[in-house]
Design a protein around this motif. Structure first.
Motif, PDB file in Angstrom:
ATOM      1  N   ILE A 176      48.003 -72.088  18.450  1.00  0.00           N
ATOM      2  CA  ILE A 176      48.192 -70.870  17.663  1.00  0.00           C
ATOM      3  C   ILE A 176      49.506 -70.184  18.028  1.00  0.00           C
ATOM      4  CG2 ILE A 176      47.274 -68.555  17.251  1.00  0.00           C
ATOM      5  CD1 ILE A 176      44.469 -69.720  17.523  1.00  0.00           C
ATOM      6  N   VAL A 177      49.768 -70.068  19.336  1.00  0.00           N
ATOM      7  CA  VAL A 177      51.009 -69.412  19.773  1.00  0.00           C
ATOM      8  C   VAL A 177      52.224 -70.206  19.305  1.00  0.00           C
ATOM      9  CG1 VAL A 177      52.370 -68.765  21.789  1.00  0.00           C
ATOM     10  CG2 VAL A 177      49.923 -68.274  21.729  1.00  0.00           C
ATOM     11  N   ALA A 178      52.164 -71.544  19.405  1.00  0.00           N
ATOM     12  CA  ALA A 178      53.301 -72.366  18.991  1.00  0.00           C
ATOM     13  C   ALA A 178      53.560 -72.236  17.494  1.00  0.00           C
ATOM     14  CB  ALA A 178      53.050 -73.830  19.367  1.00  0.00           C
ATOM     15  N   LEU A 179      52.494 -72.297  16.696  1.00  0.00           N
ATOM     16  CA  LEU A 179      52.684 -72.200  15.242  1.00  0.00           C
ATOM     17  C   LEU A 179      53.181 -70.825  14.829  1.00  0.00           C
ATOM     18  CD1 LEU A 179      49.529 -74.175  14.009  1.00  0.00           C
ATOM     19  CD2 LEU A 179      51.912 -74.957  14.089  1.00  0.00           C
ATOM     20  N   VAL A 180      52.634 -69.775  15.451  1.00  0.00           N
ATOM     21  CA  VAL A 180      53.081 -68.415  15.115  1.00  0.00           C
ATOM     22  C   VAL A 180      54.536 -68.215  15.528  1.00  0.00           C
ATOM     23  CG1 VAL A 180      52.742 -65.970  15.612  1.00  0.00           C
ATOM     24  CG2 VAL A 180      50.772 -67.443  15.171  1.00  0.00           C
ATOM     25  N   LEU A 181      54.893 -68.690  16.733  1.00  0.00           N
ATOM     26  CA  LEU A 181      56.273 -68.553  17.191  1.00  0.00           C
ATOM     27  C   LEU A 181      57.226 -69.343  16.299  1.00  0.00           C
ATOM     28  CD1 LEU A 181      58.199 -67.458  19.331  1.00  0.00           C
ATOM     29  CD2 LEU A 181      57.713 -69.494  20.709  1.00  0.00           C
ATOM     30  N   ARG A 182      56.825 -70.539  15.901  1.00  0.00           N
ATOM     31  CA  ARG A 182      57.671 -71.344  14.999  1.00  0.00           C
ATOM     32  C   ARG A 182      57.852 -70.642  13.659  1.00  0.00           C
ATOM     33  NH1 ARG A 182      56.294 -75.292  11.157  1.00  0.00           N
ATOM     34  NH2 ARG A 182      57.984 -76.800  10.759  1.00  0.00           N
ATOM     35  N   MET A 183      56.783 -70.060  13.133  1.00  0.00           N
ATOM     36  CA  MET A 183      56.884 -69.367  11.854  1.00  0.00           C
ATOM     37  C   MET A 183      57.805 -68.149  11.965  1.00  0.00           C
ATOM     38  SD  MET A 183      53.829 -67.626   9.608  1.00  0.00           S
ATOM     39  CE  MET A 183      53.570 -66.410  10.913  1.00  0.00           C
ATOM     40  N   LEU A 184      57.692 -67.387  13.067  1.00  0.00           N
ATOM     41  CA  LEU A 184      58.538 -66.211  13.239  1.00  0.00           C
ATOM     42  C   LEU A 184      60.010 -66.585  13.372  1.00  0.00           C
ATOM     43  CD1 LEU A 184      56.330 -64.065  15.663  1.00  0.00           C
ATOM     44  CD2 LEU A 184      56.644 -63.766  13.196  1.00  0.00           C
ATOM     45  N   VAL A 185      60.277 -67.650  14.141  1.00  0.00           N
ATOM     46  CA  VAL A 185      61.672 -68.077  14.324  1.00  0.00           C
ATOM     47  C   VAL A 185      62.264 -68.556  13.008  1.00  0.00           C
ATOM     48  CG1 VAL A 185      63.149 -69.753  15.475  1.00  0.00           C
ATOM     49  CG2 VAL A 185      61.385 -68.564  16.768  1.00  0.00           C
ATOM     50  N   ARG A 186      61.516 -69.359  12.264  1.00  0.00           N
ATOM     51  CA  ARG A 186      62.015 -69.853  10.982  1.00  0.00           C
ATOM     52  C   ARG A 186      62.228 -68.718   9.987  1.00  0.00           C
ATOM     53  NH1 ARG A 186      61.386 -75.438  10.060  1.00  0.00           N
ATOM     54  NH2 ARG A 186      61.172 -75.044   7.828  1.00  0.00           N
TER      55      ARG A 186
END
Length: 356
Positions: A54-64
Motif C-alpha cells: 500500500i505504501v509503495a503504490l501510494v508513494l508511486r502514485m504521488l510521485v507520478r
C-alpha cells in the motif's frame, strides 16, 4: 532373498491399516496447535506485506502525479511565452512540450523502478529470506553489466542531459562533429540527422563531444560585393543603403531580419577591384535565404546605377575610323626587275662567242 522380496511385495500390495478415532483426534489436535502457534506470525507477515504494498503504490502514485503537474506547469509557461511578440521566434512550444514529456517519462520510469524495487526487497525480507547473497550477486552482476555495457550507459546518460539542457531538438540544424544536418529524431541513445544530400546519420549520443546549433539564438547573413576599383565609394554605399531600406520594408524579409542591413566597409582593395561586406542579423536558419535575396537586389540595383561588378561582361570599345591600308599587302622586292633580288633570281644568259 526370494522370500524377502516376496514378503515386501505382499506388504506393498496390502491396504493401509485403518486409522482409529484416537489417532485422528491426536493428529487434529497437533495440527490445531501448530496453526495456533504460527497464526500470529502469518498474520504479522501478511499485514507487513500488505502495508508495504500500500505504501509503495501510494508513494508511486504521488510521485507520478507530482511529475505530471510539473510537466503541465512547464507546458503552460511555454504557452504563455508563445503569446508574446517574440514568443514564436524564441520558444517552440511544441518542441518544449515534447522535451518535457520525454523528461517526465524518464523520471516516472526511474521513480517506479526505485519504489517498486525497494518494496520487493522489503517483501522478501518479510518472508525471512536472507538478502545478503542476493544483493551481493546483484552487485557483481551490475558491475559486470556496467563494464560490458559502459558505452550504452554513456549514450543513455548523454541523451538524458541533452534533453534536459535542451541542446537541440527536432528541426534544428546542428553540427555534431561526426556529422551535420537537420535533426529528425532525438532519442536517449541515438540522434538521427538528415544530411544535405538526403542521407540519414545515426549518431550515438556518447560520441557527440561538441554541438554547434545553427537554429538557436540568431544567425548572420554576410555578403561580399566586388566592384571595380574606379567606382565611387560613396555612390556604391548609397546604392547598398537603398537596397537595405527596401529589404527591411518588404515581406517576408522584414520578419526574418532581426537587425538592419549594414555596410561594414571594405574588406579587400586590389589594383583592379575592391570588396564591400554587407551583413545583418537574421532569424536562426534563415541566413542563406536572406543572403540570396540581398545578392539579387544588389545586382539589380547596380545594373540600374551603372555600377559594374567585377567578372561581368566587358564594356564595348570606342568606335574608330578604319585604316584603308589595313587590307593592303606590303610591297614585294621582286616587283622591280632591276632590284638585286630579281636579278639574283633571273637565269644567267649564255656567252655570245661560245660557238667560236
Amino acid at each position: 532373498m526370494t522370500a524377502f522380496w516376496s514378503s515386501a511385495l505382499l506388504d506393498a500390495d496390502a491396504s493401509p491399516a485403518p486409522v482409529t478415532l484416537d489417532e485422528a483426534a491426536k493428529r487434529a489436535e497437533s495440527a490445531a496447535g501448530w496453526v495456533e502457534e504460527n497464526w500470529s506470525t502469518w498474520l504479522n507477515t501478511g499485514l507487513r506485506i500488505t502495508l508495504i504494498l500500500i505504501v509503495a503504490l501510494v508513494l508511486r502514485m504521488l510521485v507520478r502525479r507530482a511529475l505530471t503537474k510539473l510537466i503541465a506547469r512547464m507546458n503552460r509557461s511555454a504557452q504563455a511565452v508563445e503569446g508574446t511578440a517574440l514568443g514564436g521566434l524564441l520558444v517552440n512550444a511544441e518542441r518544449r512540450r515534447q522535451r518535457s514529456e520525454a523528461i517526465g517519462s524518464v523520471l516516472r520510469s526511474i521513480a517506479s523502478f526505485l519504489i517498486l524495487g525497494t518494496a520487493g526487497l522489503m517483501i522478501l525480507g518479510a518472508f525471512q529470506i536472507d538478502l545478503a547473497p542476493l544483493l551481493a550477486s546483484a552487485g557483481v552482476a551490475g558491475v559486470a553489466i556496467g563494464f560490458g555495457a559502459r558505452n550504452l550507459v554513456t549514450d543513455f546518460l548523454s541523451g538524458v542531459f541533452m534533453i534536459m539542457e535542451d541542446q537541440y531538438g527536432v528541426g534544428d540544424s546542428i553540427d555534431a562533429g561526426v556529422a551535420s544536418g537537420e535533426v529528425i529524431e532525438v532519442g536517449l541513445r541515438v540522434t538521427k540527422l538528415r544530411g544535405d544530400n538526403g542521407e540519414i546519420w545515426y549518431v550515438r549520443n556518447g560520441e557527440i563531444k561538441r554541438i554547434g546549433n545553427l537554429s538557436q539564438g540568431w544567425a548572420t547573413a554576410a555578403v561580399d560585393v566586388t566592384v571595380r576599383s574606379s567606382e565611387d565609394l560613396d555612390h556604391v554605399k548609397a546604392v547598398i543603403g537603398e537596397v537595405a531600406d527596401d529589404l527591411a520594408k518588404a515581406e517576408p524579409w522584414n520578419e526574418q531580419l532581426w537587425g538592419p542591413l549594414e555596410t561594414l566597409g571594405l574588406t579587400e582593395v586590389l589594383l583592379d577591384s575592391m570588396t564591400f561586406r554587407v551583413s545583418a542579423k537574421t532569424m536562426p536558419g534563415k541566413a542563406l535565404g536572406v543572403e540570396r535575396e540581398v545578392r539579387w537586389r544588389i545586382k539589380r540595383a547596380f545594373d540600374e546605377a551603372g555600377i559594374r561588378i567585377v567578372g561581368g561582361l566587358p564594356q564595348p570599345a570606342e568606335e574608330s575610323v578604319p585604316d584603308p591600308t589595313a587590307g593592303m599587302a606590303a610591297p614585294s622586292a621582286f616587283s622591280s626587275a632591276v632590284s638585286p633580288q630579281s636579278m639574283a633570281a633571273s637565269p644567267i644568259p649564255p656567252p655570245a662567242n661560245l660557238s667560236k
